[in-house]
Design a protein around this motif. Structure first.
Motif, PDB file in Angstrom:
ATOM      1  N   GLN A  59       1.241  -1.593  -0.090  1.00  0.00           N
ATOM      2  CA  GLN A  59       0.391  -0.010   0.056  1.00  0.00           C
ATOM      3  C   GLN A  59       1.059   1.634  -0.341  1.00  0.00           C
ATOM      4  O   GLN A  59       0.755   2.426  -0.745  1.00  0.00           O
ATOM      5  N   ALA A  60       2.110   1.109   0.939  1.00  0.00           N
ATOM      6  CA  ALA A  60       2.708   2.753   0.680  1.00  0.00           C
ATOM      7  C   ALA A  60       3.488   2.803  -0.472  1.00  0.00           C
ATOM      8  O   ALA A  60       3.537   3.993  -1.048  1.00  0.00           O
ATOM      9  N   VAL A  61       3.586   1.813  -1.458  1.00  0.00           N
ATOM     10  CA  VAL A  61       4.135   1.852  -2.506  1.00  0.00           C
ATOM     11  C   VAL A  61       3.181   2.596  -3.676  1.00  0.00           C
ATOM     12  O   VAL A  61       3.279   3.319  -4.431  1.00  0.00           O
ATOM     13  N   VAL A  62       1.647   2.051  -3.235  1.00  0.00           N
ATOM     14  CA  VAL A  62       0.677   3.100  -4.471  1.00  0.00           C
ATOM     15  C   VAL A  62       0.361   4.269  -3.793  1.00  0.00           C
ATOM     16  O   VAL A  62       0.663   4.849  -5.065  1.00  0.00           O
ATOM     17  N   ILE A  63       0.286   4.285  -2.835  1.00  0.00           N
ATOM     18  CA  ILE A  63       0.583   5.463  -1.708  1.00  0.00           C
ATOM     19  C   ILE A  63       2.123   6.887  -2.624  1.00  0.00           C
ATOM     20  O   ILE A  63       1.965   7.747  -2.972  1.00  0.00           O
ATOM     21  N   ASP A  64       2.878   5.829  -2.475  1.00  0.00           N
ATOM     22  CA  ASP A  64       4.328   7.068  -3.401  1.00  0.00           C
ATOM     23  C   ASP A  64       4.025   7.346  -4.423  1.00  0.00           C
ATOM     24  O   ASP A  64       4.691   8.504  -5.051  1.00  0.00           O
ATOM     25  N   GLU A  65       3.324   6.340  -5.489  1.00  0.00           N
ATOM     26  CA  GLU A  65       3.065   6.539  -6.881  1.00  0.00           C
ATOM     27  C   GLU A  65       2.355   7.548  -6.215  1.00  0.00           C
ATOM     28  O   GLU A  65       2.652   8.734  -8.062  1.00  0.00           O
ATOM     29  N   LEU A  66       1.188   7.583  -5.825  1.00  0.00           N
ATOM     30  CA  LEU A  66       0.118   8.521  -5.572  1.00  0.00           C
ATOM     31  C   LEU A  66       0.600  10.392  -5.629  1.00  0.00           C
ATOM     32  O   LEU A  66       0.665  11.410  -6.394  1.00  0.00           O
ATOM     33  N   LEU A  67       1.641  10.131  -4.628  1.00  0.00           N
ATOM     34  CA  LEU A  67       2.095  11.422  -4.435  1.00  0.00           C
ATOM     35  C   LEU A  67       2.871  12.247  -5.343  1.00  0.00           C
ATOM     36  O   LEU A  67       2.726  13.176  -5.410  1.00  0.00           O
ATOM     37  N   ASP A 289      -6.702   8.529  -5.974  1.00  0.00           N
ATOM     38  CA  ASP A 289      -7.794   8.266  -7.295  1.00  0.00           C
ATOM     39  C   ASP A 289      -6.866   6.463  -7.564  1.00  0.00           C
ATOM     40  O   ASP A 289      -5.772   6.793  -7.872  1.00  0.00           O
ATOM     41  N   PHE A 290      -6.696   6.095  -6.978  1.00  0.00           N
ATOM     42  CA  PHE A 290      -6.326   4.560  -6.651  1.00  0.00           C
ATOM     43  C   PHE A 290      -6.175   4.124  -8.364  1.00  0.00           C
ATOM     44  O   PHE A 290      -4.979   3.067  -8.427  1.00  0.00           O
ATOM     45  N   ALA A 291      -6.814   4.151  -9.055  1.00  0.00           N
ATOM     46  CA  ALA A 291      -6.826   3.274  -9.816  1.00  0.00           C
ATOM     47  C   ALA A 291      -5.703   3.914 -10.815  1.00  0.00           C
ATOM     48  O   ALA A 291      -5.479   3.539 -11.139  1.00  0.00           O
ATOM     49  N   ALA A 292      -5.698   5.687 -10.587  1.00  0.00           N
ATOM     50  CA  ALA A 292      -4.206   6.043 -11.063  1.00  0.00           C
ATOM     51  C   ALA A 292      -3.163   5.381 -10.960  1.00  0.00           C
ATOM     52  O   ALA A 292      -1.793   5.324 -11.785  1.00  0.00           O
ATOM     53  N   ALA A 293      -3.013   4.315  -9.815  1.00  0.00           N
ATOM     54  CA  ALA A 293      -1.608   4.090  -9.635  1.00  0.00           C
ATOM     55  C   ALA A 293      -1.634   2.069  -9.886  1.00  0.00           C
ATOM     56  O   ALA A 293      -1.472   1.662  -9.298  1.00  0.00           O
ATOM     57  N   GLY A 294      -2.867   1.730 -10.353  1.00  0.00           N
ATOM     58  CA  GLY A 294      -3.378   0.734 -10.622  1.00  0.00           C
ATOM     59  C   GLY A 294      -4.054  -0.289  -9.812  1.00  0.00           C
ATOM     60  O   GLY A 294      -4.081  -1.820 -10.375  1.00  0.00           O
TER      61      GLY A 294
END
Length: 506
Positions: A59-67, A289-294
């Motif tokens: 999850q932290a990797v997904v948030i990193d991509e969204l940031l 926007d979770f979908a933006a990170a897959g």
């Protein structure tokens, strides 16, 4: 999930006396990925309870991509419920750490910056409750493992006699459990007239959102019926399915990552290239926007959750118990033995008829991908690590499939052998008589049962099947008793390797 505990000596700088931190990011080698955003501009919107390796690799990797995409109000404040090790390792690094993605092609390194702070709940419960209750906190996510929910896995209900639950009811301002912290913060928000946060469980629980919602509401009702009604009507508990293999981090991993960075990282995380996150789209307090990170946003996670629990997790557990007994230290090592690889495939094949998937889902391809992932020798995923907390895992990973196959009139021999492997494992002695370090909330109770029964399948299997918190009514079904007892008899007579080799399901 990882339950790693680093040694004290790894906290000190090793590589050129330089430590990973905000100040040292610019000195990293050019091939090392790093946060593509200004961390000083990021504010927290998520509090995560249980900040272990899995969260930091997923999850932290997904948030990193969204940031990196500009969602700067969704930083993470992580909290360990008890252990200070993660905080002690990450705080001197400004909570930066390395994600090491390993495959046969090599290792890719990337610095993750989405975690802004790391707390230890037991040391400072009041500030953590305040952070949870702060209006800026819109999501509280959890990876506390199955046992962290203080519930009975067979029923999915709160265990009112759990020591942490008893404590938290008596000391609501200084809770110990994740459930106690959630309710303490929600109670404060209700009194303040503030909107509640969304509770996002990312653990391998059956219907994890619904289950956690029920547990939290049941706990709240023991404090106040009005609070429980407010939680039931106002708080969202979306379900999720999370998938990434994350072994525990070893000192060798730390050394290799630090060498690649040219500086010390006290607690990197190691993982595989594959990652998947499926989330029920129910976030009244807002979400990135979770979908933006897959991330796949859906209206119903249930079929995907069952697919993972019954194909990936079930075969993983089967490999862990039987593979450990046969002397395989890692899942990849077990997979080099065609007998165990074939058995893992059979676990998946037998689970498939119990699944109802959306149109277009290819279970055969998914199963093949799992076998490929299990064979990744670059990941040292220990069978012992996966074998932890089996009493909490068996109901959703193995027993639910057995119930459905019985209902369909199908054989349960495959899953009975996996359960028998767990039974042989929790006796705390391996096939050579050496001690097994069994990590399980019921370890003492299980060991006592094993000691009374002795190494006799006809006594041990029925005795363990009577542990109602694990097996419920399934344990009294004569079809289950016969199948598990027969499988356990073979394990004692032949050993795990030969039993798997001669396994011929009916």
């Amino acid at each position: 999930m990882s339950s790693e505990t680093p040694k004290d000596h790894v906290y000190g700088p090793k590589v050129g006396d330089l430590r990973l931190s905000n100040a040292s990011l610019d000195t990293l080698p050019g091939h090392i990925g790093r946060p593509a955003y200004d961390r000083s501009r990021v504010t927290p919107g998520i509090v995560h309870l249980g900040i272990g390796a899995f969260h930091r690799a997923h999850q932290a990797v997904v948030i990193d991509e969204l940031l990196a995409g500009g969602a700067t109000d969704w930083g993470i404040v992580g909290a360990s419920l008890r252990s200070p090790e993660t905080r002690d390792a990450l705080a001197p690094q400004d909570c930066l750490y390395t994600l090491a993605v390993r495959s046969g092609a090599g290792t890719d390194h990337r610095i993750i910056g989405s975690v802004l702070a790391c707390e230890v709940a037991k040391e400072r419960p009041t500030p953590l409750i305040a952070r949870l209750a702060h209006p800026a906190t819109r999501i509280v996510s959890l990876t506390v493992t199955e046992k962290g929910y203080c519930h009975t896995p067979q029923t999915g209900d709160l265990d009112e006699n759990h020591p942490d639950i008893v404590h938290d009811l008596q000391n609501p301002g200084t809770p110990r459990s994740a459930i106690g912290f959630l309710v303490a913060a929600l109670a404060r928000r209700r009194i303040a007239g503030a909107a509640p946060f969304t509770v996002l469980s990312c653990d391998n629980l059956s219907a994890n959102g619904h289950t956690v919602g029920r547990i939290v509401t049941q706990f709240a009702a023991l404090r106040s019926r009005n609070l429980a009604r407010w939680i039931e009507t106002e708080v969202a508990f979306p379900s999720t399915m999370v998938d990434r293999i994350v072994p525990e981090t070893t000192d060798l991993d730390r050394s290799e990552v630090s060498s690649a960075l040219g500086m010390t990282d006290a607690w990197p995380v190691v993982t595989e290239p594959f990652t998947q996150w499926i989330v029920e789209d129910r976030f009244p307090a807002g979400r990135p926007d979770f979908a933006a990170a897959g991330v796949q946003m859906v209206s119903d996670v249930t079929p995907f959750e069952h697919m993972k629990l019954r194909l990936l997790n079930a075969s993983h557990s089967a490999l862990a118990y039987l593979g450990y007994l046969a002397g395989h230290e890692t899942i990849a090592a077990a997979m080099t033995d065609h007998r165990f690889a074939a058995f893992a495939q059979r676990v998946m094949q037998d689970a498939a008829p119990t699944l109802t998937m959306p149109e277009g889902t290819d279970l055969t391809a998914y199963s093949a991908s799992l076998l490929h992932r299990f064979s990744n020798a670059a990941l040292h995923h220990r069978t012992w690590q996966i074998a932890m907390d089996g009493s909490q895992k068996l109901p959703q990973r193995l027993l639910a499939t057995m119930q459905d196959r019985l209902r369909l009139g199908l054989s349960i021999d495959t899953h009975a052998l996996a359960v028998a492997g767990w039974m042989r494992y929790v006796t705390a002695k391996d096939e050579q008589g050496r001690a097994i370090d069994v990590r399980d909330p019921l370890a003492r109770e299980l060991a006592d049962i094993a000691e009374r029964a002795g190494p006799f399948a006809e006594r041990l299997a029925p005795a363990l099947l009577e542990v109602n918190s694990i097996f419920g009514n399934l344990g009294s079904d004569p079809r289950v008793r016969n199948a598990v007892t027969e499988a356990l008899s073979k394990l004692y007579a032949l050993g795990a390797r030969q039993t798997v080799q001669t396994f011929q399901p009916t």
